[in-house]
Design an enzyme around this catalytic site. Sequence first.
Site, PDB file in Angstrom:
ATOM      1  N   LYS A 172     -17.464  44.804  24.340  1.00  0.00           N
ATOM      2  CA  LYS A 172     -16.052  45.024  23.933  1.00  0.00           C
ATOM      3  C   LYS A 172     -15.328  46.026  24.424  1.00  0.00           C
ATOM      4  O   LYS A 172     -16.024  46.910  24.804  1.00  0.00           O
ATOM      5  CB  LYS A 172     -15.767  44.793  22.261  1.00  0.00           C
ATOM      6  CG  LYS A 172     -14.052  44.105  22.458  1.00  0.00           C
ATOM      7  CD  LYS A 172     -14.205  42.822  21.575  1.00  0.00           C
ATOM      8  CE  LYS A 172     -13.077  42.714  21.757  1.00  0.00           C
ATOM      9  NZ  LYS A 172     -12.377  41.025  22.012  1.00  0.00           N
ATOM     10  N   ASP A 227      -7.923  40.505  25.467  1.00  0.00           N
ATOM     11  CA  ASP A 227      -7.447  40.078  23.748  1.00  0.00           C
ATOM     12  C   ASP A 227      -6.384  40.732  23.991  1.00  0.00           C
ATOM     13  O   ASP A 227      -5.138  40.382  24.156  1.00  0.00           O
ATOM     14  CB  ASP A 227      -8.787  41.295  23.555  1.00  0.00           C
ATOM     15  CG  ASP A 227      -8.823  41.051  21.975  1.00  0.00           C
ATOM     16  OD1 ASP A 227      -9.226  39.813  21.355  1.00  0.00           O
ATOM     17  OD2 ASP A 227      -8.361  41.914  21.114  1.00  0.00           O
TER      18      ASP A 227
END
Length: 444
Positions: A126, A166
């Site tokens: 991430k 995201d």
Amino acid sequence: MSYVDEVIERIVKENPNEPEFHQAVKEVLNSLRPVVDANEEKFRKDALLERLTNPERQLKFRVPWVDDKGQVQVNTGYRVQYSSAIGPYKGGIRLHPSVNLGIIKFLGFEQIFKNSLTGLPIGGGKGGSDFDPKGKSDREVMAFCQSFMTELCKYIGADTDVPAGDIGTGAREIGYMFGQYKRIRGVYEGVLTGKGLSYGGSLARKEATGYGLLYIVQEMLKSKGDSLQGKTVIVSGAGNVATYAIEKAYQLGGKPVTCSDSTGWVYDPDGIDLDALKEIKEVKRARLTEYRNYRPNAEYHEGRGVWTVKADIALPCATQNELNLEDAKTLVANGTKVVAEGANMPTTQEATDYLQENGIIFLPGKAANAGGVATSALEMSQNSERLSWSFEEVDAKLQGIMANIFHNIDNAAKKYGFEGNYVVGANIAGFEKVVDAMNAQGIV
Ligand code: NDP
């Protein structure tokens, strides 16, 4: 002290001021107890949980860029390459002022198990930055994205680490980052997913997380002889996940009546006007206050409150810890039957416990929102083949993947005596595959 407790204690001590990371590790490790307890000696000797909870690599870097007034701005960039046990690191890039290392670590850790659950060969990672694209001009967003990628491009690649969108990172940001990667590295490869269709993106990727969420809810309801037909649905968020969850909820016969953003929320008793929502958020990039210009009968409220609306199904699709214990009590009192997480960890631990103790069917994000990353992996496959599949082809694969995820987590929960507890089922099913790969690859 049990091995699980020992590792939790160590994580909390060694990673101070990272509450979201602690929360994610505790949730996962606590629900892995049946498996870990049964293999405690071997796992402890191999330091398996220490290796699982410590990222393989974490990067933190300076991102300088020049704003429209000629002022230099400096943000912080992150990429946590958590686990490559089952494939290249894969996970989105979050651009939001709240981003810090602990948040990226919590998201990266969750991503390992989510990616494993998809059944596809992708590891966990991430990234992100505390940059806020809101209120910035396109030129400023481009300046930031180019600077961010100038550093990040040294560490990623189609076979090593493949970031995606995201919160705050949509098609525009992915486009700017892809352009800069290609310019510096000189290769045209599938290094990012969520790309535009004209340069290697996949049909149905934009819709995938929201659609996938509804597909898994549908599969779960089907297993109980029920369906979405006629069900009232409350949704939080008004971004990518929320919008396409609302779209698919309609297509499957449900009636979504709410959405929200960070300033307020909408209740539309006639059902959310999807075209209006898309125009406000995707075209104008405006606030939900505008919704009443399209639908005068709808209610707009400042602040939070989506979970006070009576409904059969609740879908938190905005951000972490947006559904707390009070909200959970309201949902139970209102007779809600299902909570399925479109966002990552939107439900606090206390709220999750309360919902489960009170018989609400709870589908955790790592299973319920895995459709996005699964379709990202399908985008990687298409890029490798240098082919594009049709919308129907991708959508059919997505449906199959979500149905499989449901049955895998259902079976894992049953196997360990936790029937109906999909949190335990998802963590165990995701964990088993990763551990198998870790064991096969030696101490790395
Ligand atoms: P978007 O940026 O498209 O939308 C996020 C939405 O949530 C916006 O409506 C935003 O409001 C709201 N929001 C964000 N932060 C807050 C906050 N602190 N308080 C209240 N509302 C907030 O993001 P996505 O839809 O892509 O992502 C939503 C969630 O889903 C995240 O948890 C993400 O990690 C998760 N997810 C996303 C996937 C994807 O494919 N996009 C895949 C899997 C999970 P505003 O517009 O006012 O900022």
